[in-house]
Design a protein around this motif. Structure first.
Motif, PDB file in Angstrom:
ATOM      1  N   ASP A  85      27.634  14.539  -4.448  1.00  0.00           N
ATOM      2  CA  ASP A  85      27.727  14.307  -5.884  1.00  0.00           C
ATOM      3  C   ASP A  85      27.240  15.506  -6.698  1.00  0.00           C
ATOM      4  O   ASP A  85      27.765  15.797  -7.766  1.00  0.00           O
ATOM      5  CB  ASP A  85      26.939  13.061  -6.277  1.00  0.00           C
ATOM      6  N   ARG A  86      26.241  16.174  -6.182  1.00  0.00           N
ATOM      7  CA  ARG A  86      25.751  17.345  -6.916  1.00  0.00           C
ATOM      8  C   ARG A  86      26.835  18.427  -6.952  1.00  0.00           C
ATOM      9  O   ARG A  86      27.045  19.094  -7.961  1.00  0.00           O
ATOM     10  CB  ARG A  86      24.451  17.877  -6.284  1.00  0.00           C
ATOM     11  N   LEU A  87      27.516  18.538  -5.836  1.00  0.00           N
ATOM     12  CA  LEU A  87      28.618  19.501  -5.791  1.00  0.00           C
ATOM     13  C   LEU A  87      29.736  19.082  -6.759  1.00  0.00           C
ATOM     14  O   LEU A  87      30.283  19.898  -7.526  1.00  0.00           O
ATOM     15  CB  LEU A  87      29.156  19.606  -4.361  1.00  0.00           C
ATOM     16  N   ALA A  88      30.046  17.795  -6.755  1.00  0.00           N
ATOM     17  CA  ALA A  88      31.106  17.300  -7.637  1.00  0.00           C
ATOM     18  C   ALA A  88      30.760  17.552  -9.109  1.00  0.00           C
ATOM     19  O   ALA A  88      31.621  17.940  -9.916  1.00  0.00           O
ATOM     20  CB  ALA A  88      31.328  15.812  -7.399  1.00  0.00           C
ATOM     21  N   GLY A  89      29.495  17.331  -9.444  1.00  0.00           N
ATOM     22  CA  GLY A  89      29.072  17.556 -10.830  1.00  0.00           C
ATOM     23  C   GLY A  89      29.200  19.017 -11.212  1.00  0.00           C
ATOM     24  O   GLY A  89      29.586  19.361 -12.341  1.00  0.00           O
TER      25      GLY A  89
END
Lengths: 340, 340
Positions: free
Chosen positions: B206-210
């Motif tokens: 999710d951090r990557l997606a953000g």
DNA sequence: TTCTATTCTGTGAGCGCTCACAGATCCTTC
DNA sequence: GAAGGATCTGTGAGCGCTCACAGAATAGAA
């Protein structure tokens, strides 16, 4: 506490007995590894246990034996330290391992405020634990007192002077501090200071004493600063103070790696090279040590073994009912890296 | 487990009843706050409890109610992470506080090796806990599966995609990552890279997606490096790799503060000024953030509240028997300091 | 006054286990 | 071949509590 809940019924010792064609008593005997059980009965019971998926009900056992099967680990530190200090986590892990090995449950109690102290004391009075391990007890610790009054088998981690009747396990802070300071001396440093901390505990005092031992006649009290916490910031402040008092300082013993890291930070900001201009050594061999530039020479303390040993001592007292007072000292190791 | 020990006899509900001149039943009623007790009886009983120093025997209560009064906190991390990761300690503390508020006992179980997994699964099957909280569950976590099978009320901390039936409490990693990256963009950076970690967990992904969300069209996959751990060393390596690929990089989002600290270290060693030449942001607002030079801009996650909320959810399910599946997202806060 | 609701209280049974005791079975030994 | 010891097994009681039920006391309505 909860309302009762219905969960799929578990097999009891009764079911096992029926399945194996023996009585409860015999089942109980094999469960507890008692002698006087025939080979055939033992085998039948073991097979039955397997078959019905029996697992013992602790509550019933505790009720019958009048014991709780639990040992408390009481950590007397503010939350922040609990979260930051690497030793506490390692002690917890070591204790946990030794306890579960012996089928005991670890219950960790954290004391932060005075209200917690009260709550914990009353909890302890409730017979919820068969023994206790106290980490970072202070002088005149009310918890240690309460534990003594309640006659609950207790072992301290660390070695507070106030409760010499209680057994404890610790490291030899004094000798370790002396050894690492001596090496600082051996590398030719002549103006050696110390950033001391936690002088209200034996650990802090002993590290200072060891430092003094190593320096002998050359010890200079003005080169010792006392900081309130084992923290990076405290280390920065301590180092600034030391630099003020002795700009020509060329060796520093910090009471912990975190402090040493703070000191290194200030020294480099001041343009000094490490170890060329100033040698710095720490204590703990925590993650800080490798994180420093250059990597810190320090004292490794076997925190997990400290916890495990304490657990073993408590277990021993629980089982035998005999208190072996005295201090168990675990060996430390001086780790030489590049900071001195 | 122990041989039985003789401890000074504790007062039972019987003694209280005798002292107050009522029956056990009535005492039990006031103990459990049930209605239908006369004012006079209640007062007499309360006085009697005080007088004889009564405290309830948990084992007996658990046996009668068929519940354990305990909730497990299962941490699925190697020991090293357990000791180092500041979030885990905070979660533990938060859980502990919420649980003891409700008179439940926290039991922490640490899973390190595969053998531990087995042992924990069988422990869980033993009915020792009324509920469980799982921290850092992996995909296809055998523990989560076992918990489901055993129908033990469970809440996950973090939000693994594999067990969507289980309720969980988490932070919105994606939005938080987007927000902090946007700020990096807003300060005029054009070549922005990311040091990502733990892509086998939702938090990492999710951090990557953000990050990707924030960059939109400008997202460049070659500026993302993937490191195995949330550690300082991993951060150093990741930064070196990034520098190799894009020497003109001027913004870095690190998946954790520890990684960011490693990145900062490498950047400075490479002679780059922060934030002038390169802006760096982290995630967690752990002790690392303030320790960096300059202090790190980062995302603060309310780790203790995460633990507390999870505990409340478990307690709720234990009491009502109803599972509220779904994800509870707790708000984060972007903290602006000097590194970007 | 009598009847019904409502509030309050005591009692028995049982949760699953351990422990002590009594009894059964087996082997030695004279 | 009987006595005595060792080895094995079953049974009853009890750990401290909760729960369900039955019965007592009180209050209010007819």
């Amino acid at each position: 506490m909860a309302e009762p809940r219905t969960r799929p019924k578990r097999a009891t010792i009764f079911d096992v007995a029926a399945e194996a064609g023996v009585s409860r008593g015999t089942v109980s005997r094999v469960l507890n590894g008692e002698p006087y059980v025939s080979q055939s009965a033992r085998e039948a019971i073991e097979a039955a246990i397997e078959k019905v998926g029996y697992v013992r009900n602790t509550a019933a056992r505790n009720l019958a034996t009048q014991s709780s099967g639990a040992v408390a680990l009481i950590v007397h530190e503010p939350h922040s330290v609990f979260v930051e200090d690497p030793n506490i986590g390692a002690i917890l892990l070591g204790t946990n391992a030794a306890l579960s090995e012996a089928d005991y449950q670890l219950v960790s109690l954290i004391i932060d405020t005075d209200r917690d102290t009260e709550r914990v004391v009353s909890y302890l009075g409730g017979g919820f634990v068969d023994g206790a391990i106290v980490v970072s007890a202070r002088e005149d610790d009310p918890i240690a007192d309460a534990l003594q009054r309640l006659r609950i088998p207790t072992v301290l981690v660390g070695r507070p002077d106030t409760a010499p009747e209680l057994p404890s396990v610790s490291i030899d802070n004094r000798t370790s501090a002396r050894q690492i300071t001596e090496r600082l001396v051996a590398t030719g440093r002549r103006r050696i200071g110390m950033i001391a901390a936690a002088l209200d505990r034996d650990s802090g005092r002993d590290r200072l004493a060891g430092f003094r031992d190593a320096l002998g006649d050359r010890f200079d009290a003005t080169l010792v600063v006392d900081v309130p916490l084992y923290s990076f910031h405290a280390g920065q402040e301590g180092m600034r103070a030391l630099l003020d008092r002795a700009p020509d300082i060329n060796g520093v013993f910090a009471a912990s790696d975190a402090i040493a890291a703070g000191a290194v930070d200030v020294l480099r900001a001041d343009g000094r090279r490490i170890p060329d201009d100033v040698g710095v050594v720490g204590f703990d061999d925590s993650a800080w040590a490798l994180r420093c530039q250059p990597a810190l020479s320090t004292v490794r303390q076997p925190a997990d073994r400290l916890g495990a040993r304490a657990a073993e001592l408590v277990l021993d007292e629980i089982r035998t009912g005999e208190r072996r007072s005295g201090v168990v000292l675990l060996p430390t190791e001086v780790v030489w890296r590049d900071s001195a």
